[in-house]
Design a protein around this motif. Structure first.
Motif, PDB file in Angstrom:
ATOM      1  N   ALA A  88     -10.276  52.879  55.626  1.00  0.00           N
ATOM      2  CA  ALA A  88      -8.982  52.534  56.238  1.00  0.00           C
ATOM      3  C   ALA A  88      -7.792  52.960  55.370  1.00  0.00           C
ATOM      4  CB  ALA A  88      -8.926  51.047  56.554  1.00  0.00           C
ATOM      5  N   PRO A  89      -7.824  52.754  54.046  1.00  0.00           N
ATOM      6  CA  PRO A  89      -6.674  53.209  53.246  1.00  0.00           C
ATOM      7  C   PRO A  89      -6.418  54.716  53.370  1.00  0.00           C
ATOM      8  CG  PRO A  89      -7.953  51.636  51.980  1.00  0.00           C
ATOM      9  CD  PRO A  89      -8.751  51.947  53.233  1.00  0.00           C
ATOM     10  N   GLU A  90      -7.479  55.509  53.423  1.00  0.00           N
ATOM     11  CA  GLU A  90      -7.279  56.954  53.590  1.00  0.00           C
ATOM     12  C   GLU A  90      -6.671  57.249  54.965  1.00  0.00           C
ATOM     13  OE1 GLU A  90      -9.830  61.036  54.014  1.00  0.00           O
ATOM     14  OE2 GLU A  90     -10.582  59.556  52.571  1.00  0.00           O
ATOM     15  N   ALA A  91      -7.124  56.537  55.993  1.00  0.00           N
ATOM     16  CA  ALA A  91      -6.569  56.716  57.332  1.00  0.00           C
ATOM     17  C   ALA A  91      -5.088  56.346  57.343  1.00  0.00           C
ATOM     18  CB  ALA A  91      -7.339  55.868  58.339  1.00  0.00           C
ATOM     19  N   ILE A  92      -4.733  55.241  56.721  1.00  0.00           N
ATOM     20  CA  ILE A  92      -3.331  54.821  56.647  1.00  0.00           C
ATOM     21  C   ILE A  92      -2.497  55.883  55.942  1.00  0.00           C
ATOM     22  CG2 ILE A  92      -1.765  53.157  55.570  1.00  0.00           C
ATOM     23  CD1 ILE A  92      -3.937  51.004  56.218  1.00  0.00           C
ATOM     24  N   ASN A  93      -3.012  56.447  54.855  1.00  0.00           N
ATOM     25  CA  ASN A  93      -2.282  57.491  54.135  1.00  0.00           C
ATOM     26  C   ASN A  93      -2.061  58.724  55.004  1.00  0.00           C
ATOM     27  OD1 ASN A  93      -1.811  56.095  51.768  1.00  0.00           O
ATOM     28  ND2 ASN A  93      -3.764  56.710  50.858  1.00  0.00           N
ATOM     29  N   LYS A  94      -3.034  59.068  55.853  1.00  0.00           N
ATOM     30  CA  LYS A  94      -2.844  60.187  56.785  1.00  0.00           C
ATOM     31  C   LYS A  94      -1.686  59.885  57.738  1.00  0.00           C
ATOM     32  CE  LYS A  94      -7.606  61.914  57.126  1.00  0.00           C
ATOM     33  NZ  LYS A  94      -8.725  62.076  58.082  1.00  0.00           N
ATOM     34  N   GLY A  95      -1.625  58.651  58.218  1.00  0.00           N
ATOM     35  CA  GLY A  95      -0.531  58.252  59.102  1.00  0.00           C
ATOM     36  C   GLY A  95       0.802  58.285  58.394  1.00  0.00           C
ATOM     37  N   LEU A  96       0.830  57.777  57.169  1.00  0.00           N
ATOM     38  CA  LEU A  96       2.072  57.767  56.387  1.00  0.00           C
ATOM     39  C   LEU A  96       2.593  59.175  56.140  1.00  0.00           C
ATOM     40  CD1 LEU A  96       1.322  55.006  53.722  1.00  0.00           C
ATOM     41  CD2 LEU A  96       2.972  54.894  55.600  1.00  0.00           C
ATOM     42  N   ALA A  97       1.690  60.122  55.984  1.00  0.00           N
ATOM     43  CA  ALA A  97       2.092  61.503  55.697  1.00  0.00           C
ATOM     44  C   ALA A  97       2.879  62.120  56.852  1.00  0.00           C
ATOM     45  CB  ALA A  97       0.862  62.356  55.388  1.00  0.00           C
ATOM     46  N   THR A  98       2.706  61.608  58.069  1.00  0.00           N
ATOM     47  CA  THR A  98       3.431  62.171  59.210  1.00  0.00           C
ATOM     48  C   THR A  98       4.489  61.221  59.766  1.00  0.00           C
ATOM     49  OG1 THR A  98       1.831  61.377  60.837  1.00  0.00           O
ATOM     50  CG2 THR A  98       1.422  63.545  59.862  1.00  0.00           C
ATOM     51  N   ALA A  99       4.610  60.036  59.191  1.00  0.00           N
ATOM     52  CA  ALA A  99       5.556  59.034  59.689  1.00  0.00           C
ATOM     53  C   ALA A  99       6.995  59.519  59.555  1.00  0.00           C
ATOM     54  CB  ALA A  99       5.380  57.729  58.923  1.00  0.00           C
ATOM     55  N   ARG A 100       7.805  59.265  60.602  1.00  0.00           N
ATOM     56  CA  ARG A 100       9.217  59.632  60.588  1.00  0.00           C
ATOM     57  C   ARG A 100      10.141  58.434  60.503  1.00  0.00           C
ATOM     58  NH1 ARG A 100      10.815  62.273  65.469  1.00  0.00           N
ATOM     59  NH2 ARG A 100       9.249  61.014  66.472  1.00  0.00           N
ATOM     60  N   GLY A 101       9.614  57.228  60.633  1.00  0.00           N
ATOM     61  CA  GLY A 101      10.444  56.039  60.646  1.00  0.00           C
ATOM     62  C   GLY A 101      10.995  55.683  59.277  1.00  0.00           C
ATOM     63  N   GLU A 102      12.153  55.030  59.305  1.00  0.00           N
ATOM     64  CA  GLU A 102      12.751  54.535  58.062  1.00  0.00           C
ATOM     65  C   GLU A 102      11.970  53.332  57.535  1.00  0.00           C
ATOM     66  OE1 GLU A 102      17.306  54.468  58.509  1.00  0.00           O
ATOM     67  OE2 GLU A 102      16.508  54.634  60.561  1.00  0.00           O
ATOM     68  N   ILE A 103      11.362  52.593  58.448  1.00  0.00           N
ATOM     69  CA  ILE A 103      10.550  51.427  58.129  1.00  0.00           C
ATOM     70  C   ILE A 103       9.154  51.693  58.678  1.00  0.00           C
ATOM     71  CG2 ILE A 103      10.279  48.929  58.449  1.00  0.00           C
ATOM     72  CD1 ILE A 103      12.924  49.741  57.022  1.00  0.00           C
ATOM     73  N   VAL A 104       8.127  51.332  57.907  1.00  0.00           N
ATOM     74  CA  VAL A 104       6.748  51.539  58.335  1.00  0.00           C
ATOM     75  C   VAL A 104       6.039  50.197  58.417  1.00  0.00           C
ATOM     76  CG1 VAL A 104       4.541  52.620  57.781  1.00  0.00           C
ATOM     77  CG2 VAL A 104       6.667  53.824  57.287  1.00  0.00           C
ATOM     78  N   GLY A 105       5.313  50.017  59.508  1.00  0.00           N
ATOM     79  CA  GLY A 105       4.492  48.830  59.683  1.00  0.00           C
ATOM     80  C   GLY A 105       3.068  49.240  59.976  1.00  0.00           C
ATOM     81  N   PHE A 106       2.171  48.308  59.755  1.00  0.00           N
ATOM     82  CA  PHE A 106       0.755  48.569  59.988  1.00  0.00           C
ATOM     83  C   PHE A 106       0.227  47.567  60.996  1.00  0.00           C
ATOM     84  CE2 PHE A 106       1.856  49.691  55.657  1.00  0.00           C
ATOM     85  CZ  PHE A 106       1.580  51.041  55.681  1.00  0.00           C
ATOM     86  N   LEU A 107      -0.612  48.038  61.894  1.00  0.00           N
ATOM     87  CA  LEU A 107      -1.230  47.171  62.889  1.00  0.00           C
ATOM     88  C   LEU A 107      -2.700  47.550  62.978  1.00  0.00           C
ATOM     89  CD1 LEU A 107      -0.775  45.013  65.137  1.00  0.00           C
ATOM     90  CD2 LEU A 107      -0.579  46.936  66.722  1.00  0.00           C
ATOM     91  N   ASN A 108      -3.565  46.585  62.697  1.00  0.00           N
ATOM     92  CA  ASN A 108      -4.993  46.849  62.828  1.00  0.00           C
ATOM     93  C   ASN A 108      -5.341  47.041  64.301  1.00  0.00           C
ATOM     94  OD1 ASN A 108      -5.646  46.703  60.069  1.00  0.00           O
ATOM     95  ND2 ASN A 108      -5.674  44.483  60.159  1.00  0.00           N
ATOM     96  N   SER A 109      -6.422  47.746  64.551  1.00  0.00           N
ATOM     97  CA  SER A 109      -6.791  48.113  65.914  1.00  0.00           C
ATOM     98  C   SER A 109      -7.204  46.928  66.777  1.00  0.00           C
ATOM     99  CB  SER A 109      -7.920  49.142  65.890  1.00  0.00           C
ATOM    100  OG  SER A 109      -9.046  48.604  65.207  1.00  0.00           O
TER     101      SER A 109
END
Length: 157
Positions: A88-109
């Protein structure tokens, strides 16, 4: 966890659109997922229902084989990143690498946002420039065979 109906626009490289709440920060929600076909639609719909137009939802599927990716693809506004990852941490990092928001949140599936949650987060960060992190309450729900849900625990940070 759970939030208002909105028109989420398809993601593209352009900046977020101006809205009535144009003074609110843009938000990115990252959801890592692996083989959660029975849960992912509810998580996606809870983000879509927020009514927070300056948002994007990135779902990172680590190689599901149960139809999860097919469910995700039904939501045209969701940015899907598919491919194997170690955890999951690697998956989150993949998401963060493309995130455009000023604020980032996480939501489990298998979680959802309460109605109005993203609006509260956006307003909080707008009004508290020094803030770096915000926590909320979490409600643990139990689902009966009938589909009815009830809160069995509340977690306050």
């Amino acid at each position: 966890m759970n939030i208002l109906p909105s028109t989420i626009r398809s993601l593209d490289p352009k900046p977020f659109p101006d809205t009535l709440d144009g003074d609110l920060p843009s938000l990115t929600i990252v959801t890592p997922v692996l083989d959660r076909v029975g849960h992912i639609a509810r998580a996606i719909e809870s983000v879509s229902a927020q009514g927070y137009e300056r948002s994007e939802h990135i779902v990172v599927d680590g190689g599901s084989v149960d139809g999860t990716e097919d469910v995700i693809r039904r939501y045209g506004h969701v940015k899907l990143i598919a491919g194997r990852d170690a955890n999951a941490p690697e998956a989150i990092n993949k998401g963060l690498a493309t995130a455009r928001g000023e604020i980032v949140g996480f939501l489990n599936s298998d979680d959802t946002y309460a109605p109005g949650a993203l609006l509260e987060v956006g307003r909080y960060f707008r009004d508290n420039h020094e803030a770096m992190v915000v926590f909320g309450r979490a409600f643990i729900e139990e689902e009966a065979l009938s589909g009815e849900r009830r809160v069995v625990e509340e977690i306050v940070h």
